[in-house]
Scaffold this active site. Structure first.
Site: not given
Lengths: 592, 592
Positions: A437-439
């Site tokens: 997550h978050e890239g």
């Protein structure tokens, strides 16, 4: 034993290594002292142990559920966040004028690490709210701050970030959510938002969604993305809650771990939104939040690695099994497994990763304070740029090492570690999200190589290299540290050469080939960064008495002998610029 | 798409690489042909798809439970094993006289891989029973074989192996279970047995436990361990079931994965047992089963890696996201993610690990056939010895690479891979057990370095090296393969030097220091072994037309460029013989 994160280690890093006390000389932090820091950490530790850790397993076993109308979470989540709220932690880093105590970000980050080690899911409600609040603080209008920021700092409203859509995760260019301007200055939003952590619940009075959407007629791609506030309940100008807005839960995602916080597919149906800042600038605003969230993800990965390590250490010190290799007498007593070299290897690796990444995360957090309070604008800008370079490393490399550490924590426990009677298998499952997550880490690696190290004609890279060089210079005249300083110097040179060659290749137009191996670059850069930080720790531990400092020196020895030695290999892979990972004209990845 | 294991790849490995068809020249297998093999694999594939894969997720979500009296499993488990039974698979490799069809072990292993890829938990009931049956076939008395072996071959009784106890997992020396001889020639067993997969259930008519215990007055340590048959229900001489024996479930272990098969803590309370073979020889008998189980664990790890890879491949070929790096036009259509180099990297790694380990497992299985049917006793003994050397590699290295592969399968799926709506997160959780059970990988590494490569004055190592050398010689005159042959030659030389130095050091009495880094030795040996097998595959693929063969050549290229290149680094770590992992006089692993 609480086994969250060693307070002793936190103090070593904060005061002996990072000299966080120096921040109290800055105007913003002048009311603070080592004592106020200690008090805050004490409070955070107590709440983490008493209110967060206590329901971590329950959060995993009884995950949030959606009854078609409402999302239900365990009551302990709300109680824990209420304790967090009452301690004033939602606003802690903010201005006095906003109800905060102007706590340095690095201290708040240390507190955050404790909450994440105790219960990463419950902690995430608070951390998402903090990120949301920071965007509104920077870019919200005074009216928006009054309506949406202050209630978040009071812990009455919680925040989310709504970027991804079901068909568009990494590629924000392809967002389909539309925001139509209305005569009253608001917008009506329609679309679907995916992977929204804390996207709905009954814990806070209201939820402030920060939503990326496109205003029809804007430029194509990311240049046409705008940022909107979309509250769950509309808010009147006087702060009273109005009717429910058109944000509905379309479903919950059922995850392998990280289960205590609901993760939602949200449907926006003529939802009322307020534009934040100027139209089409949404992505740059959101990067404020994403960068902070990425540091938060790295910290979460580190926190899980750290608590897993402490669990494994305690187990290895108390579980007896077998004998030392030279002892062939079956009648002699079994020894604690920490005495077996392979178990010890697994513990030292965890120590090196967890304590190294804790240093990295705190270093990054201190840069936030530096950016905010540096004596000159130049120094602030340097801190900002260095933080830009380090963000993908904090996120990507901490989460890669974090999952390795948790894998080893299970292995130290043997079969017991694979059962839900122990805690380490949950840490492992929870931590697996942090590489995604978050890239994803693939995105982080590209961000580092293709954007960050080349920023401002390589200034970002040079700032990082200067910091590494500073540690090398401070170590090379010390007999015990000279071999490390020399090894690091060589590794730094290699990293600079590799970086130059790859950026040159990209500049010549062969972008895909230059960046095809970006993950190896993240590995290289992450490894050199941690070696640098371990040399810093060794430098500050050298000559001091006691097992704690000896442990720091030994972990540094491990890191230089067994991690930094990968550098030539990684460099060779990168310099080769082969086409092994490039998509060929006729694909051969087939099973038939 | 079934996405279990590529049938095309199985056929390539069985016939083009391993020349399994040659086995049909052997007396034992003379009724077989490539057609009978194909028919068996077809049946296995069909049952795996129709009866095993169909309840794999349900097995994970609704795990076995114990009502205080009985252990309940999903009805689909019983139905699947009934289909397996009706196909005659329980007895397939056994003699005609025992109701078998004398199927080569390597073909049975290929079938087993399909079942494990489809549903590793349900498949484990069958595989444990097969291992149990093999011990009884080798060491059971005719009466025992009639009472306990034949019903297992008919699939009416299932088998377990009961080694560990709550306080003694890796260290069998410390077993406490006692077996008291009785006047009637039987024994009464008392003690606790931990981690017993399939330890109780209602699926089979009876369960045959093979139990390690100590007869009072025997020698201390492992030399005093004997092997006993302890049935769940006593069996009369005429085969009728008698009363329930004193084996009770004290509890089930609740695991992170691998949930479809109950894992029990068993309590033996005056349980009636029959001694197998001679007293105090139990461990050597059990090694028959353990070795087979270890190959089975490696195969399971490979099967999960393989099915995870096929899932990730299909996802990457169909999921679109973003654009190629040189395409800056946001209006151009998104591309399948397989075109992004970092995704492609993750797919090629999975392919190299899964297909390489499938080769390794089938190679090991073919050695079992070789041991059984080789034309000379010398050849049979060589096969046995080589298999001894490879067993810890099959188990330890396949399970290390398998978990890496499944980690990457999730990463390719992004956030979706982390949800239970997809299959890959379960593979990852299931696979995490394989590094632990049947001897942790730390134990495998020690087994390889401290026992196997030095066996019979290094004969085991030399046999392995001869096989690697054979492939090198067969490749070095082919232009396209020469660089691989030379790299492998160098790696083989390095491995020999490292092995010699470590064994010398141990012979000088510094055992702990010599073996402290045994895990790195497993990594070295495993990497060279897989490079050897990949060169074999490349050799057999070279010059053939089509994407399938091209893919083999490219995977070999990946392996030599990105895996075999670790050899000098690993060798350096091993040759250094440092004391980083040795337990010091005053420990410094502390957090205070």
């Amino acid at each position: 034993m609480d086994r969250l994160i060693s307070r002793r280690d936190l103090e070593f890093l904060l005061y002996e290594v990072l000299d966080v006390e120096a921040l109290t000389q800055r105007e913003r932090y002048r009311d603070h002292s080592r004592e106020t820091f200690k008090d805050t950490l004490d409070v955070a530790y107590r709440i983490a142990v008493e209110h967060f850790a206590t329901h971590n397993k329950k959060n995993d076993q009884e995950e949030p559920w959606f009854d078609g109308e409402r999302v239900h979470t365990n009551p302990e989540v709300k109680a824990a966040l209420e304790a967090y709220r009452q301690a004033g932690l939602f606003a802690a880093t903010h201005d006095y004028a906003l109800g905060g105590i102007q706590l340095p970000y690095v201290i708040a980050t240390a507190c955050g690490a404790l909450f994440k080690a105790a219960n990463i899911a419950t902690a995430s409600f608070a951390l998402l709210t903090a990120g949301n609040a920071n965007v509104l603080r920077k870019y919200g209008s005074p009216a928006q701050q009054k309506k949406y920021l202050l209630p978040q700092l009071e812990g009455r409203f919680f925040g989310t970030m709504c970027l991804s859509e079901p068909h568009a995760g990494s590629s924000l260019t392809d967002l389909l959510t539309r925001a139509e301007p209305q005569a009253d200055g608001t917008y009506r939003l329609n679309g679907s938002k995916m992977w929204i952590s804390g996207g709905d619940h009954e814990i806070a009075e209201n939820i402030v969604h920060l939503v990326l959407a496109k205003i029809p007629g804007g430029p194509p791609g990311v240049k046409g993305i705008s940022l909107f506030i979309v509250p769950k309940y509309l808010v009147h100008d006087d702060g009273r809650l109005g009717p429910r807005n058109g944000v509905r839960v379309a479903g919950l995602n059922h995850k392998m771990g990280y289960r205590g916080i609901p993760n939602c597919l949200l449907s926006l149906e003529d939802a009322v939104g307020e534009l934040v800042g100027a139209p089409h600038q949404g992505l740059s605003y959101m990067f404020t939040m994403m960068n902070e969230a990425r540091i938060g993800v790295g910290m979460g990965a580190m926190a899980l690695a750290y608590t897993g390590y402490l669990h494994a250490l305690e187990y290895a010190q108390t579980r007896t099994q077998g004998r030392r290799m030279h002892d062939k007498n079956p009648a002699s007593p079994a020894v604690p497994i920490i005495q077996h070299p392979d178990v010890r290897r697994m513990l030292i690796m965890q120590k090196a990763y967890a304590e190294g990444c804790l240093h990295l995360c705190l270093y990054a957090a201190r840069l936030v304070d530096e950016e905010r309070t540096a004596p000159t604008p130049e120094a602030a800008e340097q801190a900002r740029l260095l933080l830009e370079v380090l963000t993908p490393v904090v996120k990507g490399w901490s989460s890669e090492l974090g999952i390795r550490a948790n894998e080893l924590a299970i292995q130290v426990h043997g079969g017991y570690g694979y059962t839900r009677d122990y805690n380490v298998e949950q840490f492992y499952r929870d931590n697996r999200l942090n590489a995604i997550h978050e890239g994803t880490n693939g995105i982080q690696a590209l961000d580092l190589l293709a954007r960050k190290v080349g920023m401002q004609e390589g200034l970002g890279f040079r700032l990082w290299a200067q910091e590494v060089e500073r540690t090398i210079q401070a170590s090379r005249d010390t007999h015990a540290l000279r071999p490390y300083a020399e090894a690091l110097e060589q590794a730094l040179k290699t990293t600079a050469q590799v970086t130059q060659q790859l950026l040159n290749k990209a500049a010549q137009g062969e972008v895909e080939r230059a960046f095809a191996n970006s993950f190896a670059y993240l590995e290289l850069f992450g490894t050199v960064t941690l070696a640098w930080l371990w040399l810093e720790q060794a430098r500050k531990a050298l000559g001091k008495e006691g097992a704690f400092y000896r442990g720091k020196l030994e972990a540094a020895r491990y890191f230089f002998l067994y991690e930094l030695d990968k550098v030539p290999l990684l460099a060779e892979r990168l310099m080769r610029l082969d086409d092994v990972f490039l998509y060929p004209e006729q694909d051969w990845l087939t099973t038939d």
